[in-house]
Structure formats: C-alpha cells, structure tokens
Write a protein that holds these residues in place. Structure first.
Motif, PDB file in Angstrom:
ATOM      1  N   ILE A  57       0.832  -1.211   0.000  1.00 13.69           N
ATOM      2  CA  ILE A  57       0.000   0.000   0.000  1.00 13.69           C
ATOM      3  C   ILE A  57       0.864   1.256   0.000  1.00 13.69           C
ATOM      4  O   ILE A  57       0.630   2.212  -0.762  1.00 13.69           O
ATOM      5  CB  ILE A  57      -0.941   0.004   1.219  1.00 13.69           C
ATOM      6  CG1 ILE A  57      -1.947  -1.151   1.125  1.00 13.69           C
ATOM      7  CG2 ILE A  57      -1.664   1.339   1.333  1.00 13.69           C
ATOM      8  CD1 ILE A  57      -2.879  -1.067  -0.052  1.00 13.69           C
ATOM      9  N   ILE A  58       1.918   1.244   0.866  1.00 10.27           N
ATOM     10  CA  ILE A  58       2.811   2.402   0.945  1.00 10.27           C
ATOM     11  C   ILE A  58       3.514   2.631  -0.386  1.00 10.27           C
ATOM     12  O   ILE A  58       3.610   3.769  -0.883  1.00 10.27           O
ATOM     13  CB  ILE A  58       3.831   2.211   2.088  1.00 10.27           C
ATOM     14  CG1 ILE A  58       3.116   2.232   3.442  1.00 10.27           C
ATOM     15  CG2 ILE A  58       4.909   3.292   2.028  1.00 10.27           C
ATOM     16  CD1 ILE A  58       4.016   1.912   4.610  1.00 10.27           C
ATOM     17  N   CYS A  59       4.016   1.556  -0.974  1.00  4.26           N
ATOM     18  CA  CYS A  59       4.712   1.675  -2.259  1.00  4.26           C
ATOM     19  C   CYS A  59       3.771   2.200  -3.358  1.00  4.26           C
ATOM     20  O   CYS A  59       4.164   3.020  -4.188  1.00  4.26           O
ATOM     21  CB  CYS A  59       5.284   0.322  -2.675  1.00  4.26           C
ATOM     22  SG  CYS A  59       6.665  -0.240  -1.652  1.00  4.26           S
ATOM     23  N   PHE A  60       2.514   1.735  -3.334  1.00  2.00           N
ATOM     24  CA  PHE A  60       1.544   2.194  -4.337  1.00  2.00           C
ATOM     25  C   PHE A  60       1.256   3.682  -4.168  1.00  2.00           C
ATOM     26  O   PHE A  60       1.227   4.440  -5.156  1.00  2.00           O
ATOM     27  CB  PHE A  60       0.251   1.383  -4.193  1.00  2.00           C
ATOM     28  CG  PHE A  60      -0.820   1.789  -5.164  1.00  2.00           C
ATOM     29  CD1 PHE A  60      -0.748   1.422  -6.500  1.00  2.00           C
ATOM     30  CD2 PHE A  60      -1.902   2.549  -4.732  1.00  2.00           C
ATOM     31  CE1 PHE A  60      -1.729   1.803  -7.388  1.00  2.00           C
ATOM     32  CE2 PHE A  60      -2.890   2.935  -5.619  1.00  2.00           C
ATOM     33  CZ  PHE A  60      -2.807   2.554  -6.953  1.00  2.00           C
ATOM     34  N   VAL A  61       1.086   4.117  -2.909  1.00  2.00           N
ATOM     35  CA  VAL A  61       0.819   5.541  -2.651  1.00  2.00           C
ATOM     36  C   VAL A  61       2.003   6.397  -3.066  1.00  2.00           C
ATOM     37  O   VAL A  61       1.843   7.460  -3.709  1.00  2.00           O
ATOM     38  CB  VAL A  61       0.485   5.754  -1.156  1.00  2.00           C
ATOM     39  CG1 VAL A  61       0.412   7.246  -0.833  1.00  2.00           C
ATOM     40  CG2 VAL A  61      -0.830   5.074  -0.803  1.00  2.00           C
ATOM     41  N   ILE A  62       3.227   5.962  -2.721  1.00  2.00           N
ATOM     42  CA  ILE A  62       4.429   6.718  -3.091  1.00  2.00           C
ATOM     43  C   ILE A  62       4.549   6.805  -4.610  1.00  2.00           C
ATOM     44  O   ILE A  62       4.911   7.859  -5.167  1.00  2.00           O
ATOM     45  CB  ILE A  62       5.681   6.064  -2.476  1.00  2.00           C
ATOM     46  CG1 ILE A  62       5.671   6.231  -0.952  1.00  2.00           C
ATOM     47  CG2 ILE A  62       6.954   6.673  -3.062  1.00  2.00           C
ATOM     48  CD1 ILE A  62       6.792   5.516  -0.248  1.00  2.00           C
ATOM     49  N   ALA A  63       4.236   5.698  -5.287  1.00  2.00           N
ATOM     50  CA  ALA A  63       4.310   5.706  -6.751  1.00  2.00           C
ATOM     51  C   ALA A  63       3.327   6.708  -7.356  1.00  2.00           C
ATOM     52  O   ALA A  63       3.663   7.450  -8.299  1.00  2.00           O
ATOM     53  CB  ALA A  63       4.035   4.303  -7.284  1.00  2.00           C
ATOM     54  N   ILE A  64       2.118   6.764  -6.826  1.00  2.00           N
ATOM     55  CA  ILE A  64       1.116   7.717  -7.327  1.00  2.00           C
ATOM     56  C   ILE A  64       1.563   9.152  -7.073  1.00  2.00           C
ATOM     57  O   ILE A  64       1.480  10.034  -7.957  1.00  2.00           O
ATOM     58  CB  ILE A  64      -0.252   7.448  -6.669  1.00  2.00           C
ATOM     59  CG1 ILE A  64      -0.799   6.080  -7.096  1.00  2.00           C
ATOM     60  CG2 ILE A  64      -1.245   8.549  -7.024  1.00  2.00           C
ATOM     61  CD1 ILE A  64      -1.044   5.934  -8.575  1.00  2.00           C
ATOM     62  N   VAL A  65       2.055   9.409  -5.848  1.00  2.00           N
ATOM     63  CA  VAL A  65       2.527  10.755  -5.511  1.00  2.00           C
ATOM     64  C   VAL A  65       3.689  11.160  -6.416  1.00  2.00           C
ATOM     65  O   VAL A  65       3.752  12.289  -6.927  1.00  2.00           O
ATOM     66  CB  VAL A  65       2.948  10.823  -4.025  1.00  2.00           C
ATOM     67  CG1 VAL A  65       3.642  12.153  -3.722  1.00  2.00           C
ATOM     68  CG2 VAL A  65       1.739  10.642  -3.119  1.00  2.00           C
ATOM     69  N   TYR A  66       4.621  10.240  -6.615  1.00  2.00           N
ATOM     70  CA  TYR A  66       5.763  10.524  -7.483  1.00  2.00           C
ATOM     71  C   TYR A  66       5.311  10.820  -8.900  1.00  2.00           C
ATOM     72  O   TYR A  66       5.805  11.760  -9.549  1.00  2.00           O
ATOM     73  CB  TYR A  66       6.709   9.325  -7.468  1.00  2.00           C
ATOM     74  CG  TYR A  66       7.970   9.529  -8.277  1.00  2.00           C
ATOM     75  CD1 TYR A  66       8.030   9.126  -9.613  1.00  2.00           C
ATOM     76  CD2 TYR A  66       9.083  10.129  -7.726  1.00  2.00           C
ATOM     77  CE1 TYR A  66       9.168   9.300 -10.365  1.00  2.00           C
ATOM     78  CE2 TYR A  66      10.238  10.313  -8.469  1.00  2.00           C
ATOM     79  CZ  TYR A  66      10.277   9.894  -9.793  1.00  2.00           C
ATOM     80  OH  TYR A  66      11.406  10.092 -10.542  1.00  2.00           O
ATOM     81  N   LEU A  67       4.356  10.059  -9.394  1.00  4.70           N
ATOM     82  CA  LEU A  67       3.860  10.284 -10.750  1.00  4.70           C
ATOM     83  C   LEU A  67       3.187  11.645 -10.888  1.00  4.70           C
ATOM     84  O   LEU A  67       3.434  12.384 -11.856  1.00  4.70           O
ATOM     85  CB  LEU A  67       2.874   9.178 -11.131  1.00  4.70           C
ATOM     86  CG  LEU A  67       2.195   9.302 -12.506  1.00  4.70           C
ATOM     87  CD1 LEU A  67       3.240   9.277 -13.617  1.00  4.70           C
ATOM     88  CD2 LEU A  67       1.163   8.207 -12.703  1.00  4.70           C
ATOM     89  N   VAL A  68       2.355  11.991  -9.924  1.00  2.11           N
ATOM     90  CA  VAL A  68       1.662  13.279  -9.967  1.00  2.11           C
ATOM     91  C   VAL A  68       2.657  14.437  -9.916  1.00  2.11           C
ATOM     92  O   VAL A  68       2.570  15.414 -10.684  1.00  2.11           O
ATOM     93  CB  VAL A  68       0.642  13.377  -8.812  1.00  2.11           C
ATOM     94  CG1 VAL A  68       0.069  14.799  -8.713  1.00  2.11           C
ATOM     95  CG2 VAL A  68      -0.476  12.367  -9.001  1.00  2.11           C
ATOM     96  N   LEU A  69       3.626  14.346  -8.970  1.00  4.64           N
ATOM     97  CA  LEU A  69       4.615  15.420  -8.849  1.00  4.64           C
ATOM     98  C   LEU A  69       5.458  15.545 -10.115  1.00  4.64           C
ATOM     99  O   LEU A  69       5.803  16.659 -10.547  1.00  4.64           O
ATOM    100  CB  LEU A  69       5.518  15.159  -7.636  1.00  4.64           C
ATOM    101  CG  LEU A  69       4.860  15.298  -6.256  1.00  4.64           C
ATOM    102  CD1 LEU A  69       5.838  14.912  -5.160  1.00  4.64           C
ATOM    103  CD2 LEU A  69       4.359  16.727  -6.029  1.00  4.64           C
ATOM    104  N   LYS A  70       5.770  14.420 -10.714  1.00  5.37           N
ATOM    105  CA  LYS A  70       6.575  14.454 -11.937  1.00  5.37           C
ATOM    106  C   LYS A  70       5.798  15.087 -13.087  1.00  5.37           C
ATOM    107  O   LYS A  70       6.353  15.866 -13.877  1.00  5.37           O
ATOM    108  CB  LYS A  70       6.995  13.026 -12.300  1.00  5.37           C
ATOM    109  CG  LYS A  70       7.962  12.958 -13.486  1.00  5.37           C
ATOM    110  CD  LYS A  70       9.286  13.641 -13.173  1.00  5.37           C
ATOM    111  CE  LYS A  70      10.291  13.479 -14.307  1.00  5.37           C
ATOM    112  NZ  LYS A  70      11.536  14.203 -14.048  1.00  5.37           N
TER     113      LYS A  70
END
Length: 312
Positions: free
Chosen positions: A240-253
């Motif tokens: 779950i943490i990895c999925f959330v971090i991936a989404i946040v990273y994608l949005v910020l990028k």
C-alpha cells in the motif's frame, strides 16, 4: 514401594558424572529412603571419558542405568527419549552440571505427593553471565506473548513428571519434541518451585549461538503463527505504501516535469528495503518448512548403541 526415576542427559561431562551420581544416590538413601529409585544416564555420544565412567558406575550399582546413543541427536531429542525410557511412578529430570540443584528433589517429591502431576523448577535468578540471563528473559517474554500456548518463563525442563505425563510423551510420537512447550500445552496440574541457578560445577557449557538459535526457532515454528502473520500484514502494508508513493511521485513528476529530478536513489533504497524484508521472511518461512519436513520424515528420536542394567 513407589519408585522415583532420575533421568540425567549428558554430553562430555566426565568431570561431573561421578559427583552427580554420588549426590543423587546419597540424597535418595538419606532423605527419601521410603522410595525405590533408578538413575538413568542417556549419553549423546560423548567424546571424552564420560561413557567409561558411566560403565563403572553401572557395574557398582545396578540401579544406575545407561543408554548410549550412536551419535549426537541434539539437545531436545535425547532428553525426551530418555524420559520415555524411565519406569518409575515419577521421573525427575536434571542436568549433569549441578546447575539444577539436587537438593530440590525432596521438595519436588513432596509436592508430587500433594497431588501435582508436574513440579517444575523456575529460575528466578542465575549466577550465569548477566547479559545471557537478560537475553533469555527477553526471549521468554517474546515467545510468551507470541505463542497461543502460555509458555513458562525460565523453565528449562528441570522438574518432576508423573508417570501419567510420561505415558503421554510416549504416545505423542513427536519427531521434534519441545518439552517446555508440551508441558505448557497439555495443562497437567502443575506446581512451580522457584530457585536460583548456580554456576556449572565443572566443564564447559554446551550451549552456543547455534544451539540457542535452534531452541528459539523450534519454539517459534512449533507454537506460534505470529511470524507468518507479521509477514502477511507487513507485505500488505508495504505494498500500500509503495503504491501511494508511486502515485505521488507520478503526480509530482507530471506537475513539475523539468524541475523534479530525483535520480535513482529512491528506487535503490526502495528495492533494497523491500528485498531485505522479503529475504528475512523467506528465511522465516524456510524454518517453518524445515519443521514440517522433519515431522513428515518422522525419523526416530535417537538410535541406541547400547543399554546397560535394563531388564530384557
């Protein structure tokens, strides 16, 4: 006349064999003369003169018996098997190195006559290394909290066991017996006797990191599910943490395409973190599988080389 069996497992105890025999026989003759007794040594393939001395003791006293194993079958199998070979109305188990006080045996027998089926010796303190004692205490508390069975803290197996409990041990046919867990699991009427553990009289301890680790893993894999449950929950939370971090990273990028340059560091850290967690729990899972494998193979607890002073 009731009969008391005293079972002493030994391995390279040439300095302690004769003194422990003298102490036990003197105690039985002078303090418990109303009971018959047998003293059984089970030797786990000693490499010193232990067997030579045991043979001498058996020739001098027919009540002293011996079982010699063909090889070393470990710190759990050999004592368990020895208990199953006793013939008394009760069996007392103690170490050969005098860390289990012989003088407590009359107290054990008294409580046994009062109706207790198991009388266990509980260490309240020890003259061993303080760090080792603290580590043991922490281990017992962890296992007690993790196990579905209420484990007994600072119980090493030293105690008295009624013949009805010995009969149960014979019927279990457990290829990986863990006596401390069995005592806690089956709930016989038990009395705990507290004592301070003295230092070894002579010789070197047979415990090392491997034997202590083996004991810890046997208790964990035999009496707890917590390890596997932690793996499941930690894996779920990590995903779950990895999925959330991936989404946040994608949005910020996407929002800051040119300004945001994070490089390979976050990916490397994440890979090593998840990999180390996986490796740890793969090892833990392997311990459970090893436990299952040994039980499925159902090999004999020990293989005897010789018996002395046993009736055919």
């Amino acid at each position: 006349m009731k009969k008391i069996s005293i079972m002493i497992p030994c391995y390279n105890e040439e300095e302690n064999i004769k003194p422990i025999t003298e102490a036990v026989v003197e105690m039985m003759v002078h303090e418990l003369p109303q009971y018959d007794y047998e003293l059984l040594f089970i030797d786990n393939c000693s490499q010193d003169r232990t067997r030579e001395y045991i043979r001498e003791l058996c020739s001098e006293n027919p009540k002293v018996k011996a079982i010699f194993n063909v090889t070393n079958f470990g710190q759990f199998n050999s004592p368990f098997y020895g208990m199953c070979q006793t013939s008394g109305d009760c069996t007392v188990v103690l170490c050969c190195d005098f860390q289990d006080p012989v003088e407590l045996i009359p107290r054990f027998v008294e409580e046994w006559e009062n109706g207790y089926r198991i009388v266990s010796g509980i260490k309240t303190s020890s003259k061993e290394n303080r760090l080792v004692y603290w580590i043991r205490s922490a281990y017992y508390k962890v296992i007690r909290n993790m196990s579905e069975v209420e484990m007994i803290e600072h119980f090493t197996g030293f105690g008295l066991y009624d013949a009805s409990f010995i009969k149960l041990l014979r019927e279990l046919k457990d290829p990986l017996p863990f006596l401390r867990g069995i005592v806690a699991e089956y709930g016989f009427k038990r009395k705990d006797i507290e004592y301070e553990q003295p230092r070894r009289r002579a010789g070197k301890t047979k415990n090392n990191f491997y034997t202590l680790y083996d004991a810890a893993m046997l208790s964990i894999t035999s009496y707890t599910k917590v390890g596997l449950r932690i793996a499941t929950f930690l894996g779920f939370v990590s995903s779950i943490i990895c999925f959330v971090i991936a989404i946040v990273y994608l949005v910020l990028k996407l929002l800051h395409w040119n300004e945001m340059v994070m490089g390979m560091a976050p990916i490397a850290i994440g890979v090593f973190l998840i990999g180390s967690i996986q490796l740890f729990f793969i090892g833990l899972l392997g311990e459970y599988i090893l436990n299952i494998n040994k039980r499925v193979m159902n090999r004999p607890l020990v293989v005897e080389e010789e018996r002395i002073n046993f009736e055919e």
